[in-house]
Design an enzyme around this catalytic site. Sequence first.
Site, PDB file in Angstrom:
ATOM      1  N   LYS A 153      -6.448  -4.415   7.361  1.00  0.00           N
ATOM      2  CA  LYS A 153      -7.672  -4.251   6.566  1.00  0.00           C
ATOM      3  C   LYS A 153      -8.650  -5.401   6.772  1.00  0.00           C
ATOM      4  O   LYS A 153      -9.827  -5.177   7.003  1.00  0.00           O
ATOM      5  CB  LYS A 153      -7.343  -4.264   5.059  1.00  0.00           C
ATOM      6  CG  LYS A 153      -6.802  -3.022   4.484  1.00  0.00           C
ATOM      7  CD  LYS A 153      -6.825  -3.095   2.949  1.00  0.00           C
ATOM      8  CE  LYS A 153      -6.124  -4.292   2.345  1.00  0.00           C
ATOM      9  NZ  LYS A 153      -4.670  -4.307   2.450  1.00  0.00           N
TER      10      LYS A 153
ATOM     11  N   ARG B 260       5.249  -6.891  -2.104  1.00  0.00           N
ATOM     12  CA  ARG B 260       3.860  -6.417  -1.956  1.00  0.00           C
ATOM     13  C   ARG B 260       3.829  -4.983  -1.432  1.00  0.00           C
ATOM     14  O   ARG B 260       2.975  -4.188  -1.836  1.00  0.00           O
ATOM     15  CB  ARG B 260       3.076  -7.368  -1.035  1.00  0.00           C
ATOM     16  CG  ARG B 260       2.653  -8.632  -1.782  1.00  0.00           C
ATOM     17  CD  ARG B 260       2.303  -9.776  -0.856  1.00  0.00           C
ATOM     18  NE  ARG B 260       1.276  -9.469   0.094  1.00  0.00           N
ATOM     19  CZ  ARG B 260       1.169 -10.043   1.292  1.00  0.00           C
ATOM     20  NH1 ARG B 260       2.024 -10.945   1.673  1.00  0.00           N
ATOM     21  NH2 ARG B 260       0.187  -9.708   2.080  1.00  0.00           N
TER      22      ARG B 260
ATOM     23  N   ARG C 266       0.263 -18.458   4.930  1.00  0.00           N
ATOM     24  CA  ARG C 266      -0.053 -18.035   3.569  1.00  0.00           C
ATOM     25  C   ARG C 266       1.175 -18.117   2.675  1.00  0.00           C
ATOM     26  O   ARG C 266       2.264 -17.751   3.092  1.00  0.00           O
ATOM     27  CB  ARG C 266      -0.569 -16.587   3.593  1.00  0.00           C
ATOM     28  CG  ARG C 266      -2.061 -16.499   3.559  1.00  0.00           C
ATOM     29  CD  ARG C 266      -2.535 -15.084   3.704  1.00  0.00           C
ATOM     30  NE  ARG C 266      -2.055 -14.188   2.667  1.00  0.00           N
ATOM     31  CZ  ARG C 266      -2.578 -12.992   2.437  1.00  0.00           C
ATOM     32  NH1 ARG C 266      -3.588 -12.572   3.163  1.00  0.00           N
ATOM     33  NH2 ARG C 266      -2.100 -12.218   1.497  1.00  0.00           N
TER      34      ARG C 266
ATOM     35  N   ARG D 170       2.118 -12.955  11.070  1.00  0.00           N
ATOM     36  CA  ARG D 170       0.960 -13.627  10.488  1.00  0.00           C
ATOM     37  C   ARG D 170       1.391 -14.841   9.670  1.00  0.00           C
ATOM     38  O   ARG D 170       0.691 -15.850   9.626  1.00  0.00           O
ATOM     39  CB  ARG D 170       0.187 -12.644   9.591  1.00  0.00           C
ATOM     40  CG  ARG D 170      -1.077 -13.268   9.026  1.00  0.00           C
ATOM     41  CD  ARG D 170      -1.881 -12.279   8.229  1.00  0.00           C
ATOM     42  NE  ARG D 170      -1.321 -12.034   6.921  1.00  0.00           N
ATOM     43  CZ  ARG D 170      -1.781 -11.132   6.060  1.00  0.00           C
ATOM     44  NH1 ARG D 170      -2.798 -10.374   6.387  1.00  0.00           N
ATOM     45  NH2 ARG D 170      -1.239 -10.983   4.881  1.00  0.00           N
TER      46      ARG D 170
ATOM     47  N   ARG E   2      -7.184  -1.550  -5.959  1.00  0.00           N
ATOM     48  CA  ARG E   2      -5.780  -1.385  -5.584  1.00  0.00           C
ATOM     49  C   ARG E   2      -5.045  -0.543  -6.615  1.00  0.00           C
ATOM     50  O   ARG E   2      -3.888  -0.208  -6.410  1.00  0.00           O
ATOM     51  CB  ARG E   2      -5.117  -2.751  -5.506  1.00  0.00           C
ATOM     52  CG  ARG E   2      -5.018  -3.322  -4.090  1.00  0.00           C
ATOM     53  CD  ARG E   2      -4.225  -4.565  -4.194  1.00  0.00           C
ATOM     54  NE  ARG E   2      -3.671  -5.204  -3.074  1.00  0.00           N
ATOM     55  CZ  ARG E   2      -4.273  -6.033  -2.242  1.00  0.00           C
ATOM     56  NH1 ARG E   2      -5.553  -6.218  -2.290  1.00  0.00           N
ATOM     57  NH2 ARG E   2      -3.585  -6.683  -1.337  1.00  0.00           N
TER      58      ARG E   2
HETATM   59  P1  AMP Z   1      -4.656  -9.603   0.162  1.00  0.00           P
HETATM   60  O1  AMP Z   1      -5.267 -10.804   0.815  1.00  0.00           O
HETATM   61  O2  AMP Z   1      -5.600  -8.450   0.044  1.00  0.00           O
HETATM   62  O3  AMP Z   1      -3.326  -9.215   0.754  1.00  0.00           O
HETATM   63  O4  AMP Z   1      -4.329 -10.032  -1.369  1.00  0.00           O
HETATM   64  C1  AMP Z   1      -3.441 -11.084  -1.653  1.00  0.00           C
HETATM   65  C2  AMP Z   1      -2.977 -11.002  -3.094  1.00  0.00           C
HETATM   66  O5  AMP Z   1      -4.102 -11.138  -3.978  1.00  0.00           O
HETATM   67  C3  AMP Z   1      -2.322  -9.693  -3.515  1.00  0.00           C
HETATM   68  O6  AMP Z   1      -0.950  -9.632  -3.160  1.00  0.00           O
HETATM   69  C4  AMP Z   1      -2.523  -9.720  -5.016  1.00  0.00           C
HETATM   70  O7  AMP Z   1      -1.630 -10.616  -5.646  1.00  0.00           O
HETATM   71  C5  AMP Z   1      -3.922 -10.316  -5.122  1.00  0.00           C
HETATM   72  N1  AMP Z   1      -4.947  -9.241  -5.086  1.00  0.00           N
HETATM   73  C6  AMP Z   1      -5.836  -8.984  -4.098  1.00  0.00           C
HETATM   74  N2  AMP Z   1      -6.604  -7.934  -4.391  1.00  0.00           N
HETATM   75  C7  AMP Z   1      -6.185  -7.481  -5.606  1.00  0.00           C
HETATM   76  C8  AMP Z   1      -6.558  -6.411  -6.444  1.00  0.00           C
HETATM   77  N3  AMP Z   1      -7.536  -5.555  -6.094  1.00  0.00           N
HETATM   78  N4  AMP Z   1      -5.909  -6.275  -7.629  1.00  0.00           N
HETATM   79  C9  AMP Z   1      -4.945  -7.130  -8.002  1.00  0.00           C
HETATM   80  N5  AMP Z   1      -4.523  -8.159  -7.249  1.00  0.00           N
HETATM   81  C10 AMP Z   1      -5.127  -8.339  -6.058  1.00  0.00           C
END
Ligand code: AMP
Length: 187
Positions: A15, A144, A133, A127, A90
């Site tokens: 994404k 996740r 990260r 990654r 999400r």
């Molecule tokens: P990402 O970088 O999109 O994988 O997001 C990393 C983490 O941020 C996720 O595993 C969640 O803990 C939090 N996060 C990101 N976007 C959302 C969302 N829309 N709703 C809730 N938590 C989020």
Amino acid sequence: MTHRIILMGAPGSGKGTQAVRLAEHYGIPTISTGKLFREHISARTEMGRLAQQYINDGELVPDEFTVNMVEERLTHPDTAGGYILDGFPRTAAQAQALEECTCSAPITEVVDLVVDADAVVARLLNRAQIEGRSDDTEDVIRRRMEVYRENALPLQDFYRARGLLREVSAMGAVQEITDRILTVLGQ
Ligand code: AMP
């Protein structure tokens, strides 16, 4: 046409990578909730403090905080010509909140990046070594994925019911996937 695009897909579906490429193609900003949260954590803000534990555990940050953060971001003038949402919504509740928000005109397309679950875990572990990260350890990655699975169907249904959902295979080379998305979006 103005594109207000949601990019959906499992963790590791690419994404973030595709969001940046689409943003460049259309000349519009990408709004990544994961990135916004990580910036808050680095800047040691109150939002960062609230979000950190959820992120480290692979859980979703509660809708209320997440929705507020996105709504605020959507009021910035750079979103007037469109935007790409990466990682938001999400949950169906977040989708509902976005739909009801006066902060933006309606979403024009929802692209769902479809991947094979095993390939995705391998991508994420790779990654983890590159980016370091804190939420890219194997246990957290598996959590996740579970969280994603629990929420994906209601979210897909929400946008399918509105005729906005476009499913695109996200297996293959980065450029091929970008080309597929652009085709689906009518370039
Ligand atoms: P990402 O970088 O999109 O994988 O997001 C990393 C983490 O941020 C996720 O595993 C969640 O803990 C939090 N996060 C990101 N976007 C959302 C969302 N829309 N709703 C809730 N938590 C989020």
